[in-house]
Write an enzyme that holds these catalytic residues in place. Sequence first.
Site, PDB file in Angstrom:
ATOM      1  N   SER A 153       0.860  -6.755   0.349  1.00  0.00           N
ATOM      2  CA  SER A 153       1.884  -5.987   1.061  1.00  0.00           C
ATOM      3  C   SER A 153       1.805  -6.148   2.576  1.00  0.00           C
ATOM      4  CB  SER A 153       1.779  -4.496   0.703  1.00  0.00           C
ATOM      5  OG  SER A 153       0.575  -3.958   1.199  1.00  0.00           O
ATOM      6  N   HIS A 187      -1.547  -0.312   5.764  1.00  0.00           N
ATOM      7  CA  HIS A 187      -0.173  -0.576   6.209  1.00  0.00           C
ATOM      8  C   HIS A 187      -0.052  -0.334   7.708  1.00  0.00           C
ATOM      9  CE1 HIS A 187       2.022  -0.301   2.061  1.00  0.00           C
ATOM     10  NE2 HIS A 187       1.320  -1.401   2.208  1.00  0.00           N
ATOM     11  N   ASP A 195       6.895   3.693   3.325  1.00  0.00           N
ATOM     12  CA  ASP A 195       5.939   4.150   2.311  1.00  0.00           C
ATOM     13  C   ASP A 195       6.197   5.540   1.749  1.00  0.00           C
ATOM     14  OD1 ASP A 195       4.566   1.788   2.540  1.00  0.00           O
ATOM     15  OD2 ASP A 195       3.054   2.575   3.899  1.00  0.00           O
TER      16      ASP A 195
END
Length: 185
Positions: free
Chosen positions: A61, A100, A127
């Site tokens: 990701s 992230h 998210d």
Amino acid sequence: MIKEVIDKQILELRKLWHNKRQLLFQVLNLAMIVFSALMIWKGLMFMTKSESPVVVVLSGSMEPAFQRGDILFLNNAIDEVGVGDVVVFKIKDRDIPIVHRILKVHQSREDGEVELLTKGDNNRVDDRGLYAPGQLWLRREDILGKAVGTLRYVGMVTIALNDYPVLKYVLVGMMGLFVLTSKEG
């Protein structure tokens, strides 16, 4: 060749079993290695103020910034985090932390607390779908740390050991065997 190594290790274990003083010395040596590793980990936790100062990237990701298997070094002693910073956070009732990038920083009107919105570089949406039900923003206490360094692909070993648990026990057993049967001096 492998059979010779195994036979040599078995012979050394038999010798060690008959020499109780040497066996005790080797067991203490193994314990010292284990406790040293634990002390280093606890020291890193103290210095970085993070419960997990080192993490492995488990998914794609964050590509192209970080690949699956990269090891990230975290620092949570940094009070301020901002847009563009790569952070590792933990969601309530989930065991695995997420790596992230901060997309937005928002200051709450009620209490003035800073709230964060994150997104994986390789993901299409933010998210919010990953957060706990009803949670729209991350709070600072959800953050385990800001990424301050990386080792490329070294974490693939960790991923392999988690994917194949038997391999983990074999590797740990072999390391213990070699520590027990090695001779100093």
